[in-house]
Design an enzyme around this catalytic site. Structure first.
Site, mmCIF file in Angstrom:
data_model
loop_
_atom_site.group_PDB
_atom_site.id
_atom_site.type_symbol
_atom_site.label_atom_id
_atom_site.label_comp_id
_atom_site.label_asym_id
_atom_site.label_seq_id
_atom_site.Cartn_x
_atom_site.Cartn_y
_atom_site.Cartn_z
ATOM 1 N N HIS A 1 0.843 -1.200 0.000
ATOM 2 C CA HIS A 1 0.000 0.000 0.000
ATOM 3 C C HIS A 1 0.874 1.244 0.000
ATOM 4 O O HIS A 1 1.918 1.290 0.654
ATOM 5 C CB HIS A 1 -0.945 0.012 1.204
ATOM 6 C CG HIS A 1 -0.259 -0.184 2.523
ATOM 7 N ND1 HIS A 1 0.125 -1.435 2.986
ATOM 8 C CD2 HIS A 1 0.137 0.693 3.455
ATOM 9 C CE1 HIS A 1 0.727 -1.298 4.149
ATOM 10 N NE2 HIS A 1 0.754 -0.023 4.462
ATOM 11 N N CYS B 1 7.789 18.563 15.660
ATOM 12 C CA CYS B 1 6.596 19.099 15.006
ATOM 13 C C CYS B 1 6.845 19.232 13.508
ATOM 14 O O CYS B 1 7.863 19.776 13.081
ATOM 15 C CB CYS B 1 6.234 20.458 15.586
ATOM 16 S SG CYS B 1 4.937 21.277 14.642
ATOM 17 N N HIS C 1 -0.182 20.763 20.508
ATOM 18 C CA HIS C 1 0.512 21.702 19.624
ATOM 19 C C HIS C 1 0.061 21.521 18.161
ATOM 20 O O HIS C 1 -0.110 22.510 17.440
ATOM 21 C CB HIS C 1 2.028 21.502 19.767
ATOM 22 C CG HIS C 1 2.836 22.350 18.855
ATOM 23 N ND1 HIS C 1 3.082 23.693 19.091
ATOM 24 C CD2 HIS C 1 3.459 22.058 17.675
ATOM 25 C CE1 HIS C 1 3.815 24.172 18.101
ATOM 26 N NE2 HIS C 1 4.063 23.211 17.231
HETATM 27 O O1 GMP Z 1 -0.113 1.052 7.100
HETATM 28 C C1 GMP Z 1 -1.318 0.309 7.013
HETATM 29 C C2 GMP Z 1 -2.515 1.184 7.194
HETATM 30 O O2 GMP Z 1 -3.702 0.383 7.042
HETATM 31 C C3 GMP Z 1 -2.617 1.839 8.558
HETATM 32 O O3 GMP Z 1 -2.555 3.255 8.401
HETATM 33 C C4 GMP Z 1 -3.954 1.352 9.114
HETATM 34 O O4 GMP Z 1 -4.643 2.369 9.798
HETATM 35 C C5 GMP Z 1 -4.706 0.892 7.894
HETATM 36 N N1 GMP Z 1 -5.695 -0.165 8.131
HETATM 37 C C6 GMP Z 1 -5.547 -1.242 8.939
HETATM 38 N N2 GMP Z 1 -6.620 -2.050 8.852
HETATM 39 C C7 GMP Z 1 -7.469 -1.473 7.969
HETATM 40 C C8 GMP Z 1 -8.755 -1.856 7.458
HETATM 41 O O5 GMP Z 1 -9.328 -2.891 7.802
HETATM 42 N N3 GMP Z 1 -9.334 -1.002 6.556
HETATM 43 C C9 GMP Z 1 -8.725 0.152 6.155
HETATM 44 N N4 GMP Z 1 -9.385 0.907 5.265
HETATM 45 N N5 GMP Z 1 -7.508 0.523 6.608
HETATM 46 C C10 GMP Z 1 -6.894 -0.267 7.513
#
Ligand code: GMP
Length: 216
Positions: free
Chosen positions: A129, A187, A204
């Site tokens: 991702h 920050c 902040h």
């Molecule tokens: O880096 C992996 C990202 O996937 C993180 O920012 C999580 O918050 C996100 N994440 C984990 N599980 C899920 C899910 O079931 N659905 C979605 N849409 N995002 C997810």
């Protein structure tokens, strides 16, 4: 395992009816992160099985980037539109040195100031991702130091730094300790060092966000 929780958006995005999927075609799904670490946080997921099972820093090369550029643009446009619809520029702070009166009219300006695109050195979820996230970290889901530092240290590999080519992926087993746990909190607006004080940083970040934007 929870590490495969993103698989359903890759395998059958057409069946997800809760608005999480903002775009899909046969090559990618673009989804809203369910635990957004900023005001607007999207994930781009390639759907080809082999790609989806790969480590991002190992497969994102020039060819990959060219192919995915239109999807990055799509995610950027979504975030820009979200901000335009929800916020106006905080005009009462024109004396603030960071004040940018037309940030919600000038997309390029908004992108260079408030868009962050890239991948984690050690992704927690198994499906490849790419994070496309607004750089405000103004979110109730941002709950700890690790969350913040995963986007604000070298643990985060910027799209512009891919492919890593000359540089190599930091495969140090202790990379998580080094960047997520031990690294001070800085920050992202003003670079002030908050050390280990996450709750102070959170307050902040609210102040900094409100210097820039107000709800419409
Ligand atoms: O880096 C992996 C990202 O996937 C993180 O920012 C999580 O918050 C996100 N994440 C984990 N599980 C899920 C899910 O079931 N659905 C979605 N849409 N995002 C997810």
């Amino acid at each position: 395992s929870w590490r495969y929780a993103l698989e359903k958006y890759v395998a059958h995005p057409e069946t997800i009816g809760d608005g999480t999927v903002v775009y899909f075609d046969d090559k990618v799904s673009i989804i809203r992160d369910s635990f957004p670490k900023s005001e607007c946080h999207l994930l781009i997921l390639p759907r080809l099985t082999q790609l989806s099972r790969s480590h991002p820093a190992k497969v994102i090369d020039g060819k990959f980037k060219n192919k995915f550029e239109p999807y990055i643009d799509c995610a950027i446009n979504y975030i820009f539109k979200h901000f335009q619809e929800k916020f106006r520029v905080q005009k009462s702070d024109e004396n603030n040195p960071n004040f940018d009166g037309d940030i919600l009219e000038d997309k390029d300006k908004f992108v260079s100031r408030f868009l962050q695109i890239g991948v984690h050195s050690v992704p927690s979820m198994k499906n490849l991702h790419i994070h496309v996230i607004s750089r405000d970290f103004h979110s109730v889901r941002l709950k700890n130091k690790k969350h913040y530092n995963s986007f604000n240290t070298k643990f985060f590999i910027s799209w512009d730094d891919l492919p890593l080519s000359g540089k190599i992926l930091d495969t140090d087993k202790n990379i998580e300790t080094k960047y997520l746990k031990d690294h001070d909190l800085f920050c992202c607006y003003c670079q002030e060092n908050f050390g280990n004080k996450f709750s102070l940083l959170k307050k902040h970040l609210d102040v900094e966000f409100n210097k820039n934007f107000e709800l419409k």
